[in-house]
Design a protein around this motif. Sequence first.
Motif, short mmCIF file in Angstrom:
data_model
loop_
_atom_site.label_atom_id
_atom_site.label_comp_id
_atom_site.label_asym_id
_atom_site.label_seq_id
_atom_site.Cartn_x
_atom_site.Cartn_y
_atom_site.Cartn_z
N LEU A 1 -5.73 4.21 0.38
CA LEU A 1 -5.92 3.80 -1.02
C LEU A 1 -7.09 4.49 -1.73
CD1 LEU A 1 -5.34 -0.05 -0.61
CD2 LEU A 1 -3.80 1.60 -1.68
N PHE B 1 -7.79 -6.88 -0.69
CA PHE B 1 -8.37 -5.55 -0.59
C PHE B 1 -9.89 -5.52 -0.81
CE2 PHE B 1 -3.93 -4.47 -2.06
CZ PHE B 1 -3.50 -4.08 -0.80
N HIS B 2 -10.51 -6.70 -0.84
CA HIS B 2 -11.94 -6.73 -1.15
C HIS B 2 -12.76 -5.90 -0.16
CE1 HIS B 2 -12.69 -10.12 -4.24
NE2 HIS B 2 -11.91 -9.16 -4.69
N VAL C 1 0.85 -1.20 0.00
CA VAL C 1 0.00 0.00 0.00
C VAL C 1 0.88 1.24 0.00
CG1 VAL C 1 -1.64 1.33 1.41
CG2 VAL C 1 -1.98 -1.13 1.09
N LEU D 1 -8.00 -2.51 -7.77
CA LEU D 1 -7.90 -3.31 -6.53
C LEU D 1 -8.80 -4.54 -6.50
CD1 LEU D 1 -7.71 -0.49 -3.83
CD2 LEU D 1 -5.84 -1.74 -4.87
N ARG D 2 -9.81 -4.59 -7.37
CA ARG D 2 -10.79 -5.67 -7.23
C ARG D 2 -10.18 -7.04 -7.50
NH1 ARG D 2 -14.79 -4.77 -12.42
NH2 ARG D 2 -13.13 -4.95 -13.97
N LEU E 1 -12.92 -2.15 -1.01
CA LEU E 1 -13.46 -1.68 -2.29
C LEU E 1 -14.58 -0.65 -2.16
CD1 LEU E 1 -13.36 -4.96 -4.43
CD2 LEU E 1 -11.84 -2.96 -4.56
N VAL F 1 -13.14 2.77 -1.68
CA VAL F 1 -12.46 3.31 -2.86
C VAL F 1 -13.49 3.76 -3.90
CG1 VAL F 1 -10.89 2.71 -4.75
CG2 VAL F 1 -10.43 1.89 -2.43
N GLY G 1 -9.84 3.16 -9.49
CA GLY G 1 -9.27 2.56 -8.27
C GLY G 1 -9.91 1.23 -7.96
N TYR G 2 -11.25 1.20 -8.11
CA TYR G 2 -11.98 -0.04 -7.86
C TYR G 2 -11.47 -1.14 -8.78
CZ TYR G 2 -16.01 -3.22 -7.99
OH TYR G 2 -16.82 -4.32 -7.97
N LEU H 1 -7.46 -8.06 -6.32
CA LEU H 1 -6.65 -8.47 -5.17
C LEU H 1 -7.58 -8.81 -4.00
CD1 LEU H 1 -4.01 -5.62 -5.50
CD2 LEU H 1 -3.67 -8.02 -6.07
N LEU I 1 2.18 1.93 -3.40
CA LEU I 1 1.12 2.47 -4.26
C LEU I 1 0.89 3.95 -3.97
CD1 LEU I 1 -1.66 -0.30 -4.29
CD2 LEU I 1 -0.27 0.44 -6.21
#
Length: 536
Positions: free
Chosen positions: A395, A439-440, A347, A433-434, A443, A446, A429-430, A436, A350
């Motif tokens: 994030l 990071f659910h 993170v 990360l979706r 979401l 974000v 962004g969604y 991974l 990023l």
Amino acid sequence: MTTTFLSTELCAPRWSLGERYSYTLDSDEPAIRLLRHYAAATGLAFVCLDAASGTVLAKTDPDLVEILPSLVVSQLTYVTEPRVWELASGLVFYAVPLHDMDDLQTVGCGYVLNHRGRISEELQRLADELHWPPHHLSDWCTQQKCCSPELLERLLCNVYEADQRESKLRGESGELSARVERVQSQMRFVDGLASGLVLSKNPTELARSCVESLQQQVGAEACVLAVNDWHGQWQEYSFGRLPFGTKKFELLLDYFEGTTAFDSIIRNHVAGGLISDEFPELRNFLLHPITDGNRHIGWVFLGNLPDGREFGTGEARMTSTVAALLATHYCNRQLYEEQEEFVLQFVGSLVSTLDAKDRYTRGHSERVAAIARELGEELQLSAQDIKDIHTAGLLHDIGKIGINDAILQKPSALDPAEFDEVKQHPLIGYRILRGLKLFHKLLPGVRNHHEEYSGNGYPDRLRGRDIPLLARILAVADAYDAMRSDRPYRKGMPLAKVENIFREGAGTQWDPDVIAAYFAARDRIAQVGSKSAWSS
Ligand SMILES: [Fe+2]
């Protein structure tokens, strides 16, 4: 079982010595219960006697005439199984052992007639001694039960043996029930312990609860858990009354540190042994290593069992189960922390990428994360939720990585087309990360941190409580930092102005509960970026 023929005769009533009938027949005393049982099973009358003195303690038939030859009385203390005495007078006496009452040995006694017919001289003498009127003796004889000694012997033996069998079965069943109860209790204990081993739980709190539960379950006076944690720190947690100072515990471990054994070390007689001088108050103990299969991680110690109890296989098995659970948990916890560290580093990289791209908003993500954390705490969310809120704060704008550099770095206000492009960042962004799984949970924060409570936000135009809480919190944190921070084309707003906007926007732009949380936490939030980013 013995039948004794006694040639000596009845001389007088002889079983009324001392206090009589101290127990009523409905008493719950085991001896009286057994007396009732014999009376019901045989149909005979019984008196309960103190075997040593012949004192009557209770009787099943209130009309029973109390007669007992002194020679029978003298043999009552030897009654350990049914006994029958046949007398020349024509009476047959019987006795069965009962349970002890306090320190008294008790027996159940009675008599029957051997056969009807001629009244013996001994019975006549008895009637005279009792001052019975004429004919009363023959009436009395008619009312007595009549039974041969052999039949009486068989009857009493049957009841006695059946009772013995039942007692044995009851004992075995009681022992079995106690064993089942012990196993169930241990299972409940291990189950409770296992369910408490939550990876995200504070390790100190967890260790303390393990130590406390184990100490209480085993019943030892003291319990210590010592572990080398994943940061290489030696940690000791104790519960109960330690029979030595905490520093001394390491000395005790030194005695056994060299051992390569993976089994429990049990010492039930410390006094007079190798370590008794160093540990004078330690009577007995159990020490079990905690290992991850190869590595020695620590020890579980239980000391001083009360009431002369000794440590045995039961305590060793339970401690070993706890040690195994803890070892597994510690290894899992280490993996979990390593994974968390990796996530934080990922993170962080990023966010650094974003900061490098959008220099005007550098530090914004960290401040939003810190403000969102304060809001989460004010809203009394769980420790895990607060951790997630913080990461989501870091994030939330990550989608800006996908926005044109020229727009992000534009020193003046954006035109509508440029603004439309920037508005794409929650969806970008969604999408980043979706994929991974880690990071659910983040979401919604974000994707929806630009939604408005009234439903006029973007990208999904969600309204009110339909907006995930994470996003409602981030929306306030994001707006606060954005309004307070300087931009190339404007100065950051003073706090009072920002707070007025919050008051006006509560219930339209923002969740009124989150705004209320902001005002409750405003002083703490003001500390987040006051020195570096915000105007006074
Ligand atoms: Fe944003």
